[in-house]
Design a protein around this motif. Structure first.
Motif, PDB file in Angstrom:
ATOM      1  N   GLU A   6       0.836  -1.201   0.000  1.00  0.00           N
ATOM      2  CA  GLU A   6       0.000   0.000   0.000  1.00  0.00           C
ATOM      3  C   GLU A   6       0.871   1.251   0.000  1.00  0.00           C
ATOM      4  OE1 GLU A   6      -2.778   0.023   3.161  1.00  0.00           O
ATOM      5  OE2 GLU A   6      -3.910  -1.706   2.438  1.00  0.00           O
ATOM      6  N   LEU A   7       1.937   1.239   0.791  1.00  0.00           N
ATOM      7  CA  LEU A   7       2.848   2.381   0.843  1.00  0.00           C
ATOM      8  C   LEU A   7       3.508   2.592  -0.506  1.00  0.00           C
ATOM      9  CD1 LEU A   7       4.585   1.944   4.327  1.00  0.00           C
ATOM     10  CD2 LEU A   7       2.538   3.246   3.748  1.00  0.00           C
ATOM     11  N   PHE A  10       1.060   4.150  -3.051  1.00  0.00           N
ATOM     12  CA  PHE A  10       0.899   5.591  -2.873  1.00  0.00           C
ATOM     13  C   PHE A  10       2.077   6.339  -3.472  1.00  0.00           C
ATOM     14  CE2 PHE A  10       1.863   9.484  -0.567  1.00  0.00           C
ATOM     15  CZ  PHE A  10       0.681  10.197  -0.727  1.00  0.00           C
ATOM     16  N   ASP A  11       3.282   5.881  -3.224  1.00  0.00           N
ATOM     17  CA  ASP A  11       4.470   6.563  -3.733  1.00  0.00           C
ATOM     18  C   ASP A  11       4.482   6.582  -5.263  1.00  0.00           C
ATOM     19  OD1 ASP A  11       5.509   7.193  -1.230  1.00  0.00           O
ATOM     20  OD2 ASP A  11       6.498   5.252  -1.040  1.00  0.00           O
ATOM     21  N   LYS A  14       1.790   9.076  -6.362  1.00  0.00           N
ATOM     22  CA  LYS A  14       2.237  10.446  -6.126  1.00  0.00           C
ATOM     23  C   LYS A  14       3.223  10.882  -7.202  1.00  0.00           C
ATOM     24  CE  LYS A  14       4.275  13.590  -2.738  1.00  0.00           C
ATOM     25  NZ  LYS A  14       4.539  13.881  -1.325  1.00  0.00           N
ATOM     26  N   ASP A  50       3.338  12.160   2.916  1.00  0.00           N
ATOM     27  CA  ASP A  50       2.105  11.373   2.988  1.00  0.00           C
ATOM     28  C   ASP A  50       0.926  12.016   2.255  1.00  0.00           C
ATOM     29  OD1 ASP A  50       3.510   9.608   4.620  1.00  0.00           O
ATOM     30  OD2 ASP A  50       2.967  10.720   6.426  1.00  0.00           O
ATOM     31  N   THR A 126      -4.056  10.847   0.297  1.00  0.00           N
ATOM     32  CA  THR A 126      -3.174  10.618   1.446  1.00  0.00           C
ATOM     33  C   THR A 126      -2.724   9.159   1.505  1.00  0.00           C
ATOM     34  OG1 THR A 126      -4.970  10.083   2.977  1.00  0.00           O
ATOM     35  CG2 THR A 126      -4.389  12.415   2.738  1.00  0.00           C
ATOM     36  N   ARG A 127      -1.672   8.953   2.254  1.00  0.00           N
ATOM     37  CA  ARG A 127      -1.083   7.623   2.349  1.00  0.00           C
ATOM     38  C   ARG A 127      -1.958   6.651   3.146  1.00  0.00           C
ATOM     39  NH1 ARG A 127       4.131   6.007   1.443  1.00  0.00           N
ATOM     40  NH2 ARG A 127       4.845   8.175   1.302  1.00  0.00           N
ATOM     41  N   SER A 128      -2.719   7.172   4.108  1.00  0.00           N
ATOM     42  CA  SER A 128      -3.498   6.300   4.986  1.00  0.00           C
ATOM     43  C   SER A 128      -4.713   7.055   5.509  1.00  0.00           C
ATOM     44  CB  SER A 128      -2.643   5.839   6.169  1.00  0.00           C
ATOM     45  OG  SER A 128      -2.290   6.956   6.986  1.00  0.00           O
ATOM     46  N   THR A 131      -3.571   9.657   8.163  1.00  0.00           N
ATOM     47  CA  THR A 131      -3.061  10.931   7.645  1.00  0.00           C
ATOM     48  C   THR A 131      -4.188  11.754   7.018  1.00  0.00           C
ATOM     49  OG1 THR A 131      -2.389   9.783   5.597  1.00  0.00           O
ATOM     50  CG2 THR A 131      -0.704  10.123   7.283  1.00  0.00           C
TER      51      THR A 131
END
Length: 228
Positions: A6-7, A10-11, A14, A50, A126-128, A131
């Motif tokens: 998941e992280l 997101f990256d 982004k 984030d 957002t990342r989560s 956040t």
């Protein structure tokens, strides 16, 4: 999908979004590209590991001709500005425009003209969820009390918004494309100048949230003290 993937997702998202912001290709907005008054705020948000901005508008005044069959399709813009103005827009400042003409009933083929001031609106991915909730709290404390969170288990969007707006019908475009306004020229000039107060308040709120988010970015990027 596990936490680490998941992280990484997101990256990747982004990076793609930031490439799009840096591109000179036109977007779907009436202006054709992001409006410059909001750039400083976008830079602050996108510097946070984030967060990433997915769409934005700094605030604008607009004059829009509705479609024949639907308020959501077939219309066109007479005027759009993301900057304050005091003069009548050129499309309303010609001899062909009829002022103070209130029809007894809508004529066939006529389309309503809508005058609007719309405040800043900003969508931030957002990342989560955590956040997202933090960003929502900061935005609401800065006057953006309509802010909410949209999304699912692996994608969260914070819609930062406020209710500061004007939205009024001012006339019609008839079947022969003549502009007929319900209001006088003096009232229309007053309404344009009235938006100066809305732009000013909108800018105050933008400055306030920018200052608050700069503080949040500094905290997030501050090196953590290593435990001995």
């Amino acid at each position: 999908m596990n936490y680490n993937s998941e992280l990484e997702t997101f990256d990747i998202q982004k990076e793609e979004i930031l490439k799009g912001l840096a591109s000179s290709l036109p977007d779907a907005s009436p202006k054709g590209n992001p409006d410059s008054p909001i750039f400083p705020l976008l830079d602050v948000i996108n510097s946070h590991p984030d967060w990433v901005t997915s769409s934005s508008c700094s605030g604008r005044i607009s004059i829009y001709v509705q479609g024949l069959t639907s308020r959501k399709g077939g219309g066109y813009w007479l005027f759009v500005s993301h900057e304050p103005c005091t003069d009548l827009p050129a499309p309303l400042n010609t001899e062909s425009v009829e002022y103070g003409k209130l029809p007894e009933s809508p004529s066939e083929g006529s389309r309503e003209i809508q005058f609007s001031f719309e405040p800043m609106i900003l969508h931030v991915q957002t990342r989560s969820l955590e956040t997202a909730q933090h960003l929502q709290r900061v935005a609401m404390s800065c006057g953006f009390r309509e802010t909410g969170i949209q999304g699912s288990t692996n994608k969260y969007i914070v819609a930062i918004r406020t209710s500061l707006k004007i939205d009024v019908p001012i006339g019609v475009v008839d079947a022969s494309e003549r502009i007929q306004l319900f209001v006088t020229k003096e009232y229309m000039t007053w309404l344009i100048k009235r938006t100066l107060e809305y732009f000013a308040e909108n800018q105050r709120r933008m400055d306030r949230i920018k200052d608050q988010l700069e503080t949040q970015v500094a905290k997030r990027l501050k090196p953590r003290r290593k435990l001995k």
